[in-house]
Write an enzyme that holds these catalytic residues in place. Structure first.
Site, mmCIF file in Angstrom:
data_model
loop_
_atom_site.group_PDB
_atom_site.id
_atom_site.type_symbol
_atom_site.label_atom_id
_atom_site.label_comp_id
_atom_site.label_asym_id
_atom_site.label_seq_id
_atom_site.Cartn_x
_atom_site.Cartn_y
_atom_site.Cartn_z
ATOM 1 N N HIS A 69 20.478 25.435 24.061
ATOM 2 C CA HIS A 69 18.761 24.634 23.779
ATOM 3 C C HIS A 69 18.449 23.306 23.377
ATOM 4 O O HIS A 69 19.601 23.079 23.265
ATOM 5 C CB HIS A 69 18.658 25.711 23.104
ATOM 6 C CG HIS A 69 19.253 25.628 21.534
ATOM 7 N ND1 HIS A 69 20.359 26.058 20.890
ATOM 8 C CD2 HIS A 69 18.372 24.494 19.654
ATOM 9 C CE1 HIS A 69 20.901 25.720 19.481
ATOM 10 N NE2 HIS A 69 19.051 24.868 18.983
ATOM 11 N N GLU B 121 15.335 18.321 12.655
ATOM 12 C CA GLU B 121 15.421 19.183 14.364
ATOM 13 C C GLU B 121 14.048 20.055 15.009
ATOM 14 O O GLU B 121 14.367 19.856 16.467
ATOM 15 C CB GLU B 121 16.791 20.133 13.416
ATOM 16 C CG GLU B 121 17.533 20.496 14.941
ATOM 17 C CD GLU B 121 18.715 21.708 14.735
ATOM 18 O OE1 GLU B 121 19.596 21.164 14.390
ATOM 19 O OE2 GLU B 121 18.670 23.435 14.362
ATOM 20 N N HIS C 172 18.160 12.310 25.652
ATOM 21 C CA HIS C 172 17.870 13.637 27.281
ATOM 22 C C HIS C 172 19.536 13.980 27.164
ATOM 23 O O HIS C 172 20.399 13.414 28.775
ATOM 24 C CB HIS C 172 17.718 12.964 28.513
ATOM 25 C CG HIS C 172 16.151 13.392 28.460
ATOM 26 N ND1 HIS C 172 15.144 12.601 27.112
ATOM 27 C CD2 HIS C 172 15.286 14.346 29.368
ATOM 28 C CE1 HIS C 172 13.686 13.123 27.794
ATOM 29 N NE2 HIS C 172 13.607 14.131 28.296
ATOM 30 N N CYS D 267 21.571 29.960 17.564
ATOM 31 C CA CYS D 267 21.758 28.981 17.240
ATOM 32 C C CYS D 267 23.223 28.322 18.481
ATOM 33 O O CYS D 267 24.000 26.962 19.289
ATOM 34 C CB CYS D 267 22.022 28.118 15.890
ATOM 35 S SG CYS D 267 20.889 27.957 15.509
ATOM 36 N N HIS E 167 21.733 21.048 22.700
ATOM 37 C CA HIS E 167 23.551 21.631 21.870
ATOM 38 C C HIS E 167 23.178 23.214 21.805
ATOM 39 O O HIS E 167 22.215 23.435 22.291
ATOM 40 C CB HIS E 167 23.064 19.875 20.971
ATOM 41 C CG HIS E 167 22.095 21.026 19.058
ATOM 42 N ND1 HIS E 167 22.190 20.296 18.507
ATOM 43 C CD2 HIS E 167 20.854 22.167 19.426
ATOM 44 C CE1 HIS E 167 21.278 21.417 17.220
ATOM 45 N NE2 HIS E 167 21.088 22.007 18.097
ATOM 46 N N HIS F 245 15.976 20.865 22.327
ATOM 47 C CA HIS F 245 15.067 20.339 20.208
ATOM 48 C C HIS F 245 14.140 19.095 20.670
ATOM 49 O O HIS F 245 15.323 18.245 21.621
ATOM 50 C CB HIS F 245 15.318 20.370 19.471
ATOM 51 C CG HIS F 245 16.785 21.380 18.397
ATOM 52 N ND1 HIS F 245 15.943 22.051 17.696
ATOM 53 C CD2 HIS F 245 17.448 21.666 18.703
ATOM 54 C CE1 HIS F 245 16.314 23.127 17.395
ATOM 55 N NE2 HIS F 245 17.607 22.808 17.643
#
Ligand SMILES: [Zn+2]
Length: 120
Positions: free
Chosen positions: A30, A109, A70, A26, A15, A32
């Site tokens: 990137h 997160e 994914h 952010c 995201h 998570h």
């Protein structure tokens, strides 16, 4: 007897967060290893001795996990700004009709950052 049960789910996703200030890390694309907890709450019938089968929580939640795992979250309807807060509400809105005893969603997160949402 009133209880709260928690079942944990995981998914991997990318995201970026377009409402963060320019230059903030952010804002960059990137990923998570997301974790979220599904919490259900209710009265246990003494004769049954349990609130709900954990397998029923998994059955209700797995299709939603498959929508996220994914993927680039920003491209999913309702998640154009996929903060933990908005993701927690999105999960709640998807899950509540399938799991009426749902009382909380907690989105992690990272290992140290979590957002709790209780439908308000
Ligand atoms: Zn992030």
């Amino acid at each position: 007897m009133r209880v709260r049960l928690t079942k944990t789910f995981h998914f991997e996703a990318a995201h970026d967060l377009p409402t963060f200030p320019p230059g903030h890390k952010c804002r960059r694309l990137h990923g998570h290893s997301f974790r979220f907890d599904v919490v259900v709450e209710g009265e246990v019938e003494e004769a049954k001795g349990y609130l709900i089968d954990y397998g029923d929580i998994k059955q209700a939640t797995d299709p939603i996990v498959h929508e996220l795992d994914h993927y680039y979250l920003n491209e999913i309807e309702g998640l154009s700004n996929p903060t933990s807060e908005i993701l927690a509400r999105w999960l709640w809105l998807r899950l509540k009709p399938r799991l009426p005893q749902l009382s909380q969603i907690t989105v992690y997160e990272t290992c140290t950052s979590a957002c709790e949402y209780r439908g308000e």
